[in-house]
Design a protein around this motif. Sequence first.
Motif, PDB file in Angstrom:
ATOM      1  N   SER A 175     -54.821  -2.532 -52.022  1.00  0.00           N
ATOM      2  CA  SER A 175     -55.820  -3.133 -53.065  1.00  0.00           C
ATOM      3  C   SER A 175     -57.202  -2.146 -53.305  1.00  0.00           C
ATOM      4  CB  SER A 175     -56.360  -4.421 -52.336  1.00  0.00           C
ATOM      5  OG  SER A 175     -57.150  -4.159 -51.214  1.00  0.00           O
ATOM      6  N   ASP A 176     -58.268  -2.838 -53.820  1.00  0.00           N
ATOM      7  CA  ASP A 176     -59.359  -2.082 -53.991  1.00  0.00           C
ATOM      8  C   ASP A 176     -60.189  -1.745 -52.750  1.00  0.00           C
ATOM      9  OD1 ASP A 176     -58.777  -2.294 -56.679  1.00  0.00           O
ATOM     10  OD2 ASP A 176     -60.163  -3.994 -57.348  1.00  0.00           O
ATOM     11  N   THR A 177     -59.978  -2.479 -51.590  1.00  0.00           N
ATOM     12  CA  THR A 177     -60.667  -2.326 -50.372  1.00  0.00           C
ATOM     13  C   THR A 177     -59.806  -2.165 -49.272  1.00  0.00           C
ATOM     14  OG1 THR A 177     -60.879  -4.677 -50.182  1.00  0.00           O
ATOM     15  CG2 THR A 177     -62.662  -3.575 -51.242  1.00  0.00           C
ATOM     16  N   ALA A 178     -58.330  -2.108 -49.439  1.00  0.00           N
ATOM     17  CA  ALA A 178     -57.462  -2.048 -48.254  1.00  0.00           C
ATOM     18  C   ALA A 178     -56.284  -1.375 -48.460  1.00  0.00           C
ATOM     19  CB  ALA A 178     -57.227  -3.415 -47.832  1.00  0.00           C
ATOM     20  N   CYS A 179     -55.654  -0.765 -47.428  1.00  0.00           N
ATOM     21  CA  CYS A 179     -54.131  -0.079 -47.769  1.00  0.00           C
ATOM     22  C   CYS A 179     -53.306  -0.755 -46.417  1.00  0.00           C
ATOM     23  CB  CYS A 179     -54.489   1.246 -47.721  1.00  0.00           C
ATOM     24  SG  CYS A 179     -52.886   2.413 -47.964  1.00  0.00           S
ATOM     25  N   ASP A 180     -52.745  -1.615 -46.687  1.00  0.00           N
ATOM     26  CA  ASP A 180     -52.081  -2.129 -45.271  1.00  0.00           C
ATOM     27  C   ASP A 180     -50.664  -1.748 -45.438  1.00  0.00           C
ATOM     28  OD1 ASP A 180     -54.257  -3.752 -44.630  1.00  0.00           O
ATOM     29  OD2 ASP A 180     -53.656  -5.461 -45.887  1.00  0.00           O
ATOM     30  N   VAL A 181     -50.083  -0.861 -44.588  1.00  0.00           N
ATOM     31  CA  VAL A 181     -48.871  -0.320 -44.123  1.00  0.00           C
ATOM     32  C   VAL A 181     -48.100  -0.894 -43.208  1.00  0.00           C
ATOM     33  CG1 VAL A 181     -47.726   2.001 -43.845  1.00  0.00           C
ATOM     34  CG2 VAL A 181     -49.838   2.146 -45.027  1.00  0.00           C
ATOM     35  N   ALA A 182     -46.856  -1.598 -43.682  1.00  0.00           N
ATOM     36  CA  ALA A 182     -46.268  -2.680 -42.985  1.00  0.00           C
ATOM     37  C   ALA A 182     -45.857  -1.880 -41.390  1.00  0.00           C
ATOM     38  CB  ALA A 182     -45.129  -3.100 -43.269  1.00  0.00           C
ATOM     39  N   SER A 183     -45.348  -0.607 -41.398  1.00  0.00           N
ATOM     40  CA  SER A 183     -45.111   0.326 -40.170  1.00  0.00           C
ATOM     41  C   SER A 183     -46.050   1.483 -40.107  1.00  0.00           C
ATOM     42  CB  SER A 183     -43.680   0.501 -40.026  1.00  0.00           C
ATOM     43  OG  SER A 183     -43.304   1.048 -38.974  1.00  0.00           O
ATOM     44  N   THR A 184     -46.237   1.768 -38.842  1.00  0.00           N
ATOM     45  CA  THR A 184     -47.261   2.967 -38.857  1.00  0.00           C
ATOM     46  C   THR A 184     -46.214   4.288 -38.177  1.00  0.00           C
ATOM     47  OG1 THR A 184     -48.093   2.162 -36.763  1.00  0.00           O
ATOM     48  CG2 THR A 184     -49.441   1.841 -38.838  1.00  0.00           C
ATOM     49  N   ASN A 185     -44.861   3.957 -38.121  1.00  0.00           N
ATOM     50  CA  ASN A 185     -44.057   5.089 -37.560  1.00  0.00           C
ATOM     51  C   ASN A 185     -42.770   4.997 -38.130  1.00  0.00           C
ATOM     52  OD1 ASN A 185     -42.149   3.369 -35.603  1.00  0.00           O
ATOM     53  ND2 ASN A 185     -44.413   2.648 -35.042  1.00  0.00           N
ATOM     54  N   ALA A 186     -42.209   6.076 -38.195  1.00  0.00           N
ATOM     55  CA  ALA A 186     -40.937   6.313 -38.517  1.00  0.00           C
ATOM     56  C   ALA A 186     -40.076   7.637 -38.097  1.00  0.00           C
ATOM     57  CB  ALA A 186     -40.596   6.461 -40.058  1.00  0.00           C
ATOM     58  N   GLN A 239     -39.825  13.476 -47.675  1.00  0.00           N
ATOM     59  CA  GLN A 239     -38.851  14.116 -46.629  1.00  0.00           C
ATOM     60  C   GLN A 239     -39.532  14.781 -45.627  1.00  0.00           C
ATOM     61  OE1 GLN A 239     -35.710  14.274 -46.941  1.00  0.00           O
ATOM     62  NE2 GLN A 239     -35.389  13.269 -48.730  1.00  0.00           N
ATOM     63  N   VAL A 240     -39.386  14.197 -44.458  1.00  0.00           N
ATOM     64  CA  VAL A 240     -40.258  14.808 -43.322  1.00  0.00           C
ATOM     65  C   VAL A 240     -39.391  15.475 -42.377  1.00  0.00           C
ATOM     66  CG1 VAL A 240     -41.859  14.184 -41.397  1.00  0.00           C
ATOM     67  CG2 VAL A 240     -42.015  13.252 -43.587  1.00  0.00           C
ATOM     68  N   THR A 241     -39.611  16.947 -41.977  1.00  0.00           N
ATOM     69  CA  THR A 241     -38.701  17.668 -41.026  1.00  0.00           C
ATOM     70  C   THR A 241     -39.331  17.818 -39.706  1.00  0.00           C
ATOM     71  OG1 THR A 241     -39.522  19.707 -41.748  1.00  0.00           O
ATOM     72  CG2 THR A 241     -37.722  18.719 -43.056  1.00  0.00           C
ATOM     73  N   GLU A 242     -40.490  17.433 -39.519  1.00  0.00           N
ATOM     74  CA  GLU A 242     -41.247  17.788 -38.234  1.00  0.00           C
ATOM     75  C   GLU A 242     -41.967  16.520 -37.761  1.00  0.00           C
ATOM     76  OE1 GLU A 242     -44.272  20.742 -39.033  1.00  0.00           O
ATOM     77  OE2 GLU A 242     -42.718  22.117 -40.030  1.00  0.00           O
ATOM     78  N   PRO A 243     -41.505  16.242 -36.325  1.00  0.00           N
ATOM     79  CA  PRO A 243     -42.335  15.108 -35.818  1.00  0.00           C
ATOM     80  C   PRO A 243     -43.880  15.496 -35.550  1.00  0.00           C
ATOM     81  CG  PRO A 243     -40.878  16.271 -34.204  1.00  0.00           C
ATOM     82  CD  PRO A 243     -40.586  16.752 -35.394  1.00  0.00           C
ATOM     83  N   GLY A 244     -44.686  14.211 -35.362  1.00  0.00           N
ATOM     84  CA  GLY A 244     -45.933  14.612 -35.145  1.00  0.00           C
ATOM     85  C   GLY A 244     -46.855  13.441 -36.022  1.00  0.00           C
ATOM     86  N   SER A 245     -48.172  13.831 -35.823  1.00  0.00           N
ATOM     87  CA  SER A 245     -49.036  12.818 -36.395  1.00  0.00           C
ATOM     88  C   SER A 245     -49.339  13.096 -37.925  1.00  0.00           C
ATOM     89  CB  SER A 245     -50.357  12.896 -35.546  1.00  0.00           C
ATOM     90  OG  SER A 245     -50.192  12.641 -34.363  1.00  0.00           O
ATOM     91  N   ILE A 276     -58.312   5.393 -48.577  1.00  0.00           N
ATOM     92  CA  ILE A 276     -58.461   4.322 -47.230  1.00  0.00           C
ATOM     93  C   ILE A 276     -57.150   4.931 -46.471  1.00  0.00           C
ATOM     94  CG2 ILE A 276     -58.120   2.030 -46.539  1.00  0.00           C
ATOM     95  CD1 ILE A 276     -58.928   1.259 -49.349  1.00  0.00           C
ATOM     96  N   ARG A 277     -57.536   5.552 -45.227  1.00  0.00           N
ATOM     97  CA  ARG A 277     -56.617   6.293 -44.348  1.00  0.00           C
ATOM     98  C   ARG A 277     -56.236   5.618 -43.268  1.00  0.00           C
ATOM     99  NH1 ARG A 277     -57.029  12.712 -45.547  1.00  0.00           N
ATOM    100  NH2 ARG A 277     -57.421  12.617 -47.725  1.00  0.00           N
ATOM    101  N   HIS A 278     -54.993   5.929 -42.820  1.00  0.00           N
ATOM    102  CA  HIS A 278     -54.508   5.232 -41.553  1.00  0.00           C
ATOM    103  C   HIS A 278     -53.532   6.517 -40.785  1.00  0.00           C
ATOM    104  CE1 HIS A 278     -56.165   1.367 -42.462  1.00  0.00           C
ATOM    105  NE2 HIS A 278     -55.487   1.445 -43.523  1.00  0.00           N
ATOM    106  N   GLU A 279     -53.727   6.433 -39.593  1.00  0.00           N
ATOM    107  CA  GLU A 279     -52.383   7.333 -38.910  1.00  0.00           C
ATOM    108  C   GLU A 279     -51.330   6.952 -39.093  1.00  0.00           C
ATOM    109  OE1 GLU A 279     -53.921   7.708 -34.845  1.00  0.00           O
ATOM    110  OE2 GLU A 279     -55.581   8.775 -35.360  1.00  0.00           O
ATOM    111  N   PHE A 280     -50.314   7.697 -38.868  1.00  0.00           N
ATOM    112  CA  PHE A 280     -48.789   7.591 -39.109  1.00  0.00           C
ATOM    113  C   PHE A 280     -48.012   8.340 -38.280  1.00  0.00           C
ATOM    114  CE2 PHE A 280     -44.520   7.474 -41.196  1.00  0.00           C
ATOM    115  CZ  PHE A 280     -44.371   6.263 -41.464  1.00  0.00           C
ATOM    116  N   THR A 281     -47.230   8.022 -37.353  1.00  0.00           N
ATOM    117  CA  THR A 281     -46.551   8.740 -36.478  1.00  0.00           C
ATOM    118  C   THR A 281     -44.894   9.084 -36.909  1.00  0.00           C
ATOM    119  OG1 THR A 281     -47.976   8.132 -34.750  1.00  0.00           O
ATOM    120  CG2 THR A 281     -45.781   8.966 -33.946  1.00  0.00           C
ATOM    121  N   VAL A 282     -44.579  10.257 -36.605  1.00  0.00           N
ATOM    122  CA  VAL A 282     -43.316  10.265 -37.150  1.00  0.00           C
ATOM    123  C   VAL A 282     -42.528  10.953 -35.821  1.00  0.00           C
ATOM    124  CG1 VAL A 282     -41.473  12.120 -38.300  1.00  0.00           C
ATOM    125  CG2 VAL A 282     -43.654  10.777 -39.568  1.00  0.00           C
ATOM    126  N   THR A 283     -41.384  10.572 -35.403  1.00  0.00           N
ATOM    127  CA  THR A 283     -40.852  10.842 -33.943  1.00  0.00           C
ATOM    128  C   THR A 283     -39.576  11.457 -34.688  1.00  0.00           C
ATOM    129  OG1 THR A 283     -39.620   8.845 -34.040  1.00  0.00           O
ATOM    130  CG2 THR A 283     -41.780   8.881 -32.912  1.00  0.00           C
TER     131      THR A 283
END
Length: 291
Positions: free
Chosen positions: A39-50, A96-102, A116-123
């Motif tokens: 939205s104009d004020t939010a960025c809601d990501v349903a999951s923060t890891n993959a 396409q993400v090949t490296e785990p991390g933040s 509008i930024r949020h942390e996302f973790t890749v395992t």
Amino acid sequence: MRPKTVFSLLGIGSASLVLVACGGEPASPQAAAIHVEASDTACDVASTNAATGPIAFEIANKGNQVTEFYLYGKDGRVISEVENIGPGTSRSMTAQVTEPGSYTTACKPGMRGEGIRHEFTVTAAGGAAAAPAIPQGVVSQYTVLEQEIKDAGGQTTVGPWRIGYIVEAAEPWYHDENGHQHFRPAAPGETHHIEIIPIEAATGRIVPDVPIHVDVLDAAGNVVEGKALNFYYAEFFHYASNFSVPRAGTYTLRAKLQPPTFLRHGEETEQPALSTGAEATFTGVELKTEG
């Protein structure tokens, strides 16, 4: 990042660029897309890891401004992006993400600023943190290129060349003055940033040192503007310049590629690689400006 301009691009269908993993192993099954409500004020990501591999996002714009969605690496480099998501519309993006991390996700209402930024973790997939066979920067370059050709352009094959094009709003860049880099904003009257990507069809590699000239032709076949393109560093290497298109309408892009100027290895009995140029014509390119 690119406000006030929305493009509708018709004509040649775009085939995907495919980056094949070493050894020819089949890709892992892709998980369900992660829903993003922007939205104009939010960025809601349903999951923060993959897990590593292809990560799909489905972005729905519930705001009143055109927005963008990005996935950034830990050093701030763009892993993947999707632009020009209009109000009330949805777009998909696969990173396409090949490296785990933040990592970091970002929505950019109005297509400007840090977003509008949020942390996302890749395992690591399967729990093993194995070293990637292909560097993440290389994977990202071709992933973003594929997405942008699909969303904002097209491509064709001419002889040994695969030639892609992308049209966006006029953009700024840095240029050299006496050994120093100076910022150049888009000049008044510049409306579109036209990119050409010359690719060696046999290998999928973006080709350097290619002199390229692009003409924009109107419906009557008249050249609206023609320019030699410059080589740019960005999320992916490409050739481009800003053009001035006086009015909305349907146009033809004609790209003329000269043989690359680099030296070539090879045997005396072989035909030198990419020793001939090419011409590609993209018809039915509808350019629309708003705001």
